[in-house]
Scaffold this active site. Structure first.
Site, PDB file in Angstrom:
ATOM      1  N   LYS A   4      -1.860   6.165  -4.513  1.00  0.00           N
ATOM      2  CA  LYS A   4      -2.687   7.059  -4.353  1.00  0.00           C
ATOM      3  C   LYS A   4      -2.650   8.422  -5.049  1.00  0.00           C
ATOM      4  O   LYS A   4      -1.570   8.805  -5.100  1.00  0.00           O
ATOM      5  CB  LYS A   4      -3.171   7.227  -2.904  1.00  0.00           C
ATOM      6  CG  LYS A   4      -3.527   5.792  -2.162  1.00  0.00           C
ATOM      7  CD  LYS A   4      -3.874   6.077  -0.674  1.00  0.00           C
ATOM      8  CE  LYS A   4      -3.686   4.873  -0.093  1.00  0.00           C
ATOM      9  NZ  LYS A   4      -2.377   4.335   0.163  1.00  0.00           N
ATOM     10  N   ASP A  60       0.689  -1.190   0.088  1.00  0.00           N
ATOM     11  CA  ASP A  60      -0.018  -0.008  -0.072  1.00  0.00           C
ATOM     12  C   ASP A  60       0.860   1.131   0.038  1.00  0.00           C
ATOM     13  O   ASP A  60       1.658   1.528   1.144  1.00  0.00           O
ATOM     14  CB  ASP A  60      -0.800  -0.048   1.254  1.00  0.00           C
ATOM     15  CG  ASP A  60      -1.900   1.233   1.012  1.00  0.00           C
ATOM     16  OD1 ASP A  60      -2.812   1.088   0.374  1.00  0.00           O
ATOM     17  OD2 ASP A  60      -1.824   2.177   1.955  1.00  0.00           O
ATOM     18  N   HIS A  64      -7.059   9.785  -3.247  1.00  0.00           N
ATOM     19  CA  HIS A  64      -6.721   9.723  -1.728  1.00  0.00           C
ATOM     20  C   HIS A  64      -7.809  10.312  -1.121  1.00  0.00           C
ATOM     21  O   HIS A  64      -8.092   9.942   0.126  1.00  0.00           O
ATOM     22  CB  HIS A  64      -5.321  10.363  -1.579  1.00  0.00           C
ATOM     23  CG  HIS A  64      -4.459   9.597  -0.432  1.00  0.00           C
ATOM     24  ND1 HIS A  64      -3.207   9.830  -0.216  1.00  0.00           N
ATOM     25  CD2 HIS A  64      -4.823   9.422   0.694  1.00  0.00           C
ATOM     26  CE1 HIS A  64      -2.929   9.211   0.755  1.00  0.00           C
ATOM     27  NE2 HIS A  64      -3.931   9.073   1.423  1.00  0.00           N
ATOM     28  N   TYR A  88       3.120   9.740   0.649  1.00  0.00           N
ATOM     29  CA  TYR A  88       4.121   9.129   1.913  1.00  0.00           C
ATOM     30  C   TYR A  88       5.460   9.523   1.433  1.00  0.00           C
ATOM     31  O   TYR A  88       6.298   9.126   2.640  1.00  0.00           O
ATOM     32  CB  TYR A  88       3.713   7.731   1.694  1.00  0.00           C
ATOM     33  CG  TYR A  88       2.427   7.036   2.205  1.00  0.00           C
ATOM     34  CD1 TYR A  88       1.420   7.939   2.787  1.00  0.00           C
ATOM     35  CD2 TYR A  88       2.033   5.890   1.886  1.00  0.00           C
ATOM     36  CE1 TYR A  88       0.106   7.658   2.977  1.00  0.00           C
ATOM     37  CE2 TYR A  88       0.614   5.583   2.216  1.00  0.00           C
ATOM     38  CZ  TYR A  88      -0.264   6.365   2.570  1.00  0.00           C
ATOM     39  OH  TYR A  88      -1.565   5.835   2.724  1.00  0.00           O
TER      40      TYR A  88
END
Length: 269
Positions: free
Chosen positions: A36, A2, A69, A7
């Protein structure tokens, strides 16, 4: 796996994946890789560019799943996403700068990604029931999943049931809540774990699985990773109801903390 552009670690993950692929440790087709679309990339041309950026950074050739997202569009601030570009703020007021890009325009661009072979499936994250119902009125390709925060302190029971009825798979993020004050420290879950000779995390994951909810767990400890993949605790109906009753509408991922914006109602864990 994921992932998400925001991130800020897709390049590092890509380096590890490249090493695994070239050494023969694992084949690309044996992995399910998700990324995302960040809030600043909702305009159609930015959707394609952002997806291609993630694929390049991850060195994975294509994505198995690509998610919107958040159901909110901000002004484009550049690619790749970095600490300098992820939160476009007005220099005078400090408020986030929103973009005039409707969600249906973004979804049409997401559908193009499937048509073009950039990803196999598309979905959403942090969508409310109203958001999903609206999406289904115009979607040519319906969302495969809705990734939302779910844990015993924020059970999202009604939303989960409605997603099932609509054929949208729920994926739980933050399934253990927060390490600061969360379900892992809850006395009820601890009692159930002791009864079944397992960990509180295994109780929580089994509770989610019984509802048909997939979950994303993470750990830097190999022992914990193995434990988290062995979650077949046979909870009784009474035990499941006791866990259901722990709901407090508490947020582990509160955007008031990260964006200083009240996107989700609830209290922070």
């Amino acid at each position: 796996i994921d992932c998400a552009a925001v991130y800020l670690n897709e390049k590092e993950i890509g380096e590890a994946l490249h090493e695994c692929f070239t050494s023969g440790m694992v084949r690309r087709e044996d992995l399910f890789i998700t990324s995302k679309l960040w809030n600043t990339c909702h305009a159609p041309h930015d959707v394609t560019a952002a997806c291609r950026q993630s694929i390049a950074d991850l060195q994975c050739g294509y994505l198995d799943l690509y998610l919107v997202h958040w159901p909110v569009a901000w002004e484009f601030a550049g690619l790749p996403i970095s600490e300098k570009t992820l939160l476009p703020r007005d220099s005078k007021t400090g408020r986030i700068k929103f973009a005039k890009v409707p969600l249906h325009v973004t979804w049409t661009a997401m559908e193009f990604l499937v048509d073009a072979g950039f990803c196999k499936h598309i979905g959403v994250s942090n969508y409310t029931l109203g958001d999903v119902l609206d999406l289904l009125t115009y979607a040519r390709i319906p969302p495969a999943v809705n990734q939302i925060e779910v844990h015993p302190y924020n059970t999202r029971a009604e939303l989960i049931e409605e997603m099932k009825a609509l054929g949208v798979q729920v994926i739980a993020y933050a399934p253990l809540g927060s390490g600061k004050q969360g379900p892992l420290q809850d006395s009820t879950i601890g009692e159930i774990a002791r009864k079944h000779s397992c960990t509180p995390a295994q109780v929580t994951f089994s509770w989610l699985a019984k509802q048909g909810v997939c979950y994303i767990s993470k750990s830097v400890h190999s022992e914990r990773i193995r434990e988290n993949t062995n979650c077949n605790v046979q909870l009784t109906e009474e035990e499941r109801k006791r866990i259901d009753g722990l709901n407090r509408n508490m947020l582990a991922c509160d955007m008031r903390e990260y964006w200083q914006y009240p996107f989700h109602p609830g209290r922070t864990i």
